[in-house]
Design a protein around this motif. Structure first.
Motif, PDB file in Angstrom:
ATOM      1  N   CYS A  25      34.182   7.074  -3.197  1.00  0.00           N
ATOM      2  CA  CYS A  25      33.945   8.280  -3.966  1.00  0.00           C
ATOM      3  C   CYS A  25      32.781   7.938  -5.010  1.00  0.00           C
ATOM      4  O   CYS A  25      32.446   6.871  -5.610  1.00  0.00           O
ATOM      5  CB  CYS A  25      35.111   8.204  -5.083  1.00  0.00           C
ATOM      6  N   CYS A  26      31.903   8.977  -5.042  1.00  0.00           N
ATOM      7  CA  CYS A  26      30.587   8.775  -5.658  1.00  0.00           C
ATOM      8  C   CYS A  26      30.565   9.603  -6.778  1.00  0.00           C
ATOM      9  O   CYS A  26      30.866  10.758  -6.909  1.00  0.00           O
ATOM     10  CB  CYS A  26      29.326   9.246  -4.807  1.00  0.00           C
ATOM     11  N   PHE A  27      30.375   9.053  -8.002  1.00  0.00           N
ATOM     12  CA  PHE A  27      30.284   9.612  -9.276  1.00  0.00           C
ATOM     13  C   PHE A  27      28.783  10.061  -9.671  1.00  0.00           C
ATOM     14  O   PHE A  27      27.624   9.272  -9.574  1.00  0.00           O
ATOM     15  CB  PHE A  27      30.776   9.029 -10.538  1.00  0.00           C
ATOM     16  N   THR A  28      28.452  11.214  -9.988  1.00  0.00           N
ATOM     17  CA  THR A  28      27.310  11.497 -10.678  1.00  0.00           C
ATOM     18  C   THR A  28      27.302  12.744 -11.614  1.00  0.00           C
ATOM     19  O   THR A  28      28.432  13.618 -11.445  1.00  0.00           O
ATOM     20  CB  THR A  28      26.264  11.888  -9.381  1.00  0.00           C
ATOM     21  N   GLY A  62      25.771   6.665  -9.969  1.00  0.00           N
ATOM     22  CA  GLY A  62      24.020   6.526  -9.921  1.00  0.00           C
ATOM     23  C   GLY A  62      23.505   5.689 -10.969  1.00  0.00           C
ATOM     24  O   GLY A  62      24.437   5.251 -11.889  1.00  0.00           O
ATOM     25  N   GLY A  63      22.423   5.591 -11.661  1.00  0.00           N
ATOM     26  CA  GLY A  63      22.059   4.936 -12.609  1.00  0.00           C
ATOM     27  C   GLY A  63      21.185   5.505 -13.677  1.00  0.00           C
ATOM     28  O   GLY A  63      20.838   4.963 -14.723  1.00  0.00           O
ATOM     29  N   ALA A  64      21.358   6.898 -13.593  1.00  0.00           N
ATOM     30  CA  ALA A  64      20.807   7.553 -14.605  1.00  0.00           C
ATOM     31  C   ALA A  64      21.473   7.637 -16.027  1.00  0.00           C
ATOM     32  O   ALA A  64      22.739   7.185 -15.984  1.00  0.00           O
ATOM     33  CB  ALA A  64      20.297   9.084 -14.089  1.00  0.00           C
ATOM     34  N   LEU A  70      28.330   6.145 -17.536  1.00  0.00           N
ATOM     35  CA  LEU A  70      29.720   5.988 -18.021  1.00  0.00           C
ATOM     36  C   LEU A  70      30.519   5.751 -16.904  1.00  0.00           C
ATOM     37  O   LEU A  70      31.519   5.062 -17.089  1.00  0.00           O
ATOM     38  CB  LEU A  70      30.242   7.220 -18.845  1.00  0.00           C
ATOM     39  N   ALA A  71      30.322   6.192 -15.708  1.00  0.00           N
ATOM     40  CA  ALA A  71      31.239   6.084 -14.419  1.00  0.00           C
ATOM     41  C   ALA A  71      30.923   4.784 -14.066  1.00  0.00           C
ATOM     42  O   ALA A  71      32.015   4.081 -13.886  1.00  0.00           O
ATOM     43  CB  ALA A  71      30.677   7.266 -13.504  1.00  0.00           C
TER      44      ALA A  71
END
Length: 71
Positions: A25-28, A62-64, A70-71
């Motif tokens: 699962c990818c969070f953005t 991601g790293g933004a 938060l994720a």
């Protein structure tokens, strides 16, 4: 084996890599967040736990600034 093409590069995937993607699962999200960070962090944790119970075992973000951190 499958071939995926993204951003001009071609990659060969094995069956194991495809299986791993199905369990990932990818969070953005947005950089500017309307909700309070504590509330959103709690919702992210609850969502991740629910997904883990359904077999998702890899979580990435991601790293933004904003939601990604938060994720």
């Amino acid at each position: 084996m499958a071939v995926s093409i993204g951003r001009g590069a071609m990659k060969l995937e094995t069956g194991l890599e495809r299986l791993e993607r199905k369990r990932c699962c990818c969070f953005t999200g947005h950089r500017q967040i309307e909700k309070r960070p504590e509330e959103l962090s709690r919702e992210i944790a609850q969502t991740a736990l629910g997904l883990w119970r359904r077999g998702i075992d890899t979580f990435r973000a991601g790293g933004a600034r904003g939601f990604d951190t938060l994720a």
